[in-house]
Design a protein around this motif. Sequence first.
Motif, short mmCIF file in Angstrom:
data_model
loop_
_atom_site.label_atom_id
_atom_site.label_comp_id
_atom_site.label_asym_id
_atom_site.label_seq_id
_atom_site.Cartn_x
_atom_site.Cartn_y
_atom_site.Cartn_z
N ARG A 37 -39.93 -4.69 39.19
CA ARG A 37 -39.15 -3.53 38.55
C ARG A 37 -38.17 -3.99 37.62
O ARG A 37 -37.55 -5.01 37.84
CB ARG A 37 -39.06 -2.58 39.41
N GLN A 38 -37.84 -3.29 36.63
CA GLN A 38 -36.86 -3.49 35.72
C GLN A 38 -35.96 -2.03 35.62
O GLN A 38 -36.65 -0.91 34.96
CB GLN A 38 -36.99 -4.01 34.48
N ALA A 39 -34.84 -1.89 36.02
CA ALA A 39 -34.00 -0.88 35.50
C ALA A 39 -33.13 -0.90 34.35
O ALA A 39 -33.01 -2.04 33.89
CB ALA A 39 -33.17 -0.47 36.94
N LYS A 42 -30.68 -3.93 33.53
CA LYS A 42 -31.01 -5.22 34.90
C LYS A 42 -32.11 -5.83 34.36
O LYS A 42 -32.79 -5.51 33.61
CB LYS A 42 -30.99 -4.25 36.27
N SER A 87 -32.34 7.05 44.30
CA SER A 87 -32.05 6.95 42.59
C SER A 87 -31.97 5.42 42.43
O SER A 87 -32.32 5.10 41.19
CB SER A 87 -30.64 7.49 42.36
N GLU A 88 -31.73 4.61 43.13
CA GLU A 88 -31.61 3.23 43.07
C GLU A 88 -33.36 2.64 42.79
O GLU A 88 -33.33 1.28 42.46
CB GLU A 88 -31.29 2.23 44.42
N ASP A 89 -34.13 3.27 43.08
CA ASP A 89 -35.64 2.85 42.87
C ASP A 89 -35.93 3.20 41.47
O ASP A 89 -37.20 2.98 41.00
CB ASP A 89 -36.50 3.57 44.05
N THR A 90 -35.17 4.05 40.55
CA THR A 90 -35.27 4.20 39.40
C THR A 90 -35.81 3.08 38.58
O THR A 90 -34.79 2.09 38.43
CB THR A 90 -34.56 5.23 38.82
N ALA A 91 -36.87 2.66 37.88
CA ALA A 91 -37.04 1.70 37.03
C ALA A 91 -38.50 2.09 36.51
O ALA A 91 -39.17 2.72 36.87
CB ALA A 91 -36.93 0.39 37.88
N THR A 123 -38.93 7.70 38.01
CA THR A 123 -37.81 8.16 37.87
C THR A 123 -37.31 8.92 39.24
O THR A 123 -38.12 10.00 39.92
CB THR A 123 -37.65 9.20 36.77
#
Length: 126
Positions: A37-39, A42, A87-91, A123
Amino acid sequence: VQLQASGGGLVQAGGSLRLSCAASRRTGNMHSMGWFRQAPGKEREFVAAVSRNGFNTRYADSVKGRFTISKVGARNTVALQMNSLTSEDTAVYYCASSYERLMDTVRVNPPEYQFWGQGTLVTVSS
């Protein structure tokens, strides 16, 4: 081999999503597969991976106990069940596959994968 990722979307914190990634042709059990994953702002990071035989898995510490990777059906599809999302998994989530000689190899480094999907956006709203 082309990979098609699907299943992304908008979900509330604490909710679940299931991502799928299907290969364009039968790969049998010859490929290990992984999710990255890429946020925004980042670097791409490892999420989970599974061996070609489906028996060995690896997870990033940040998703252990919440995400489950599995091979599905004829083993040319990989799923990522994501629970207790934050929310940290948003990517943007990307699937990848690598031809493997050995049955139990699991790869966590992006350069080791030969084939990549186009990505699906997840999201998580807080």
